[in-house]
Design a protein around this motif. Structure first.
Motif, PDB file in Angstrom:
ATOM      1  N   VAL A 162     144.101  24.468  42.874  1.00 50.65           N
ATOM      2  CA  VAL A 162     144.301  24.803  41.459  1.00 50.65           C
ATOM      3  C   VAL A 162     144.121  26.292  41.181  1.00 50.65           C
ATOM      4  N   GLY A 163     143.987  27.108  42.192  1.00 49.50           N
ATOM      5  CA  GLY A 163     143.838  28.538  41.957  1.00 49.50           C
ATOM      6  C   GLY A 163     143.896  29.307  43.259  1.00 49.50           C
ATOM      7  N   GLY A 164     143.860  30.612  43.132  1.00 52.14           N
ATOM      8  CA  GLY A 164     143.914  31.463  44.306  1.00 52.14           C
ATOM      9  C   GLY A 164     142.582  31.523  45.022  1.00 52.14           C
ATOM     10  N   PRO A 165     142.572  32.046  46.230  1.00 50.73           N
ATOM     11  CA  PRO A 165     141.326  32.130  46.992  1.00 50.73           C
ATOM     12  C   PRO A 165     140.326  33.063  46.326  1.00 50.73           C
ATOM     13  N   CYS A 166     139.049  32.720  46.481  1.00 50.90           N
ATOM     14  CA  CYS A 166     138.002  33.542  45.868  1.00 50.90           C
ATOM     15  C   CYS A 166     137.650  34.735  46.744  1.00 50.90           C
ATOM     16  N   THR A 167     137.897  34.651  48.021  1.00 53.30           N
ATOM     17  CA  THR A 167     137.618  35.784  48.903  1.00 53.30           C
ATOM     18  C   THR A 167     138.886  36.079  49.695  1.00 53.30           C
ATOM     19  N   PRO A 168     139.914  36.612  49.014  1.00 51.41           N
ATOM     20  CA  PRO A 168     141.186  36.841  49.704  1.00 51.41           C
ATOM     21  C   PRO A 168     141.065  37.953  50.741  1.00 51.41           C
TER      22      PRO A 168
END
Lengths: 168, 169
Positions: A162-168
């Motif tokens: 449901v969203g992008g990575p928190c530690t891209p």
């Protein structure tokens, strides 16, 4: 082929160097902010590690491994929330395998096991799911690597990103 | 980051910014979005500085991923247009450049990325497939569609007959 290259060259002819030079100061400041956010995420990872250990070592009852109320949430790299609360870890440390459905594919994406850089083999990667009801975070890591998080939610019995990575 | 590293990063930005901006423009077909992409990619490169051996390759790969992710997020803050606010003087060269930009802007970002990586970066189909996380067959089909669109726009009439050949596959 050369013609295509020439067409592309033509398309960027108007892209002149920025007046006054590139915005080095703004870019460095943005980079510093990203590093600070990542460090904040590491703090969340430490909390997750403790919770994983609790989940592995505690008795089998899921209720016994619930984190106490008020456990710090995981803050994402862009300031968003990865998970509301770490409650339990039903799948601690499963191996990441290629072509094994959403969790492992997403974990592989998080760890960049395919694509650049491809220095990490699949068999050293692990993933787990921190869930609070129908919300949670997919957590992926390798030995010596930082934890990486991906917000997920359960819809109609299926986990979805449901969203992008928190530690891209 | 240590002061010396930060100085080196600043030198890197000053030396590579313009090239990265052109690269981002080809990927995004939008000047403002290209600037955002470059700054985001360089901010991420800052975080990886010292860990990556080839920072420009890292920045370029990050740019591609950000451009594709931007498509998935469906940016809606601005409405793209093929009519610039100030029209350039109508010369053949400028008309051609504008036509190329309009044709590129009309392509899906995946096709645009393949064309840029294949013909501007001169990467093999295998390298592109790895960078875009898709199969070489998908790279071929996207390249063919992108070239067909350029031909349909009258930009490649009679120039290219076949598919791009693969150096690395």
């Amino acid at each position: 082929m050369t013609e295509v290259r020439e067409l592309l060259d033509r398309a960027v002819e108007e892209i002149a160097d920025p007046v006054g030079g590139p915005p080095v100061g703004a870019i460095v400041a943005a980079g510093r902010r990203r590093v600070r956010h990542r460090l904040a995420a590491y703090s969340g990872a430490a909390a997750a590690t403790v919770a994983v250990l609790v989940g592995v070592l505690a008795p089998l009852s899921p209720e016994a491994v619930r984190a106490p109320a008020g456990t710090p949430a995981l803050r994402g790299g862009d300031g968003g929330w990865c998970a509301v609360r770490l409650d339990r870890f039903p799948l601690p440390g499963r191996a990441v395998r290629a072509g094994d459905g959403l969790p492992t594919n997403a974990a592989a994406d998080l760890l960049r096991l395919h694509g650049w850089p491809r220095a990490v083999p699949y068999d050293v990667a692990r993933w787990t799911l921190a869930a609070d009801g129908d919300d949670g975070a997919l957590i992926a890591w390798t030995d010596g690597s930082p934890y990486r998080y991906l917000p997920v939610a359960r819809r109609d019995g299926t986990w979805e990103i449901v969203g992008g990575p928190c530690t891209p | 980051m240590r002061a010396a590293d930060e100085d080196a990063f600043g030198d890197f930005v000053r030396a590579r910014y313009a090239g990265l901006l052109r690269y981002a423009y080809l990927l995004s077909a939008d000047r403002g979005l290209a600037e955002d992409l470059v700054q985001d990619a360089l901010a991420r490169t800052y975080g990886a500085w010292g860990r990556v051996g080839a920072p420009e390759a890292y920045a370029r790969t990050t740019l591609v991923r950000l451009a594709l992710r931007g498509r998935r997020r469906r940016w809606r803050a601005e409405t793209p247009t093929d009519r610039p606010p100030e029209l350039p003087a109508a010369t053949d060269d400028l008309d051609l450049a504008a036509s190329v930009r309009v044709a590129l802007a009309g392509l899906p970002v995946e096709q645009r990325a393949v064309l840029v990586l294949r013909y501007w970066e001169d990467r093999s189909e295998r390298e592109i497939a790895e960078a875009l996380d898709c199969s070489p067959g998908t790279v071929k089909s996207r390249a063919a569609r992108g070239l067909a669109a350029l031909r349909a726009a009258g930009l490649l009439d009679g120039v290219l007959e076949g598919e791009p050949h693969d150096r690395g596959a």
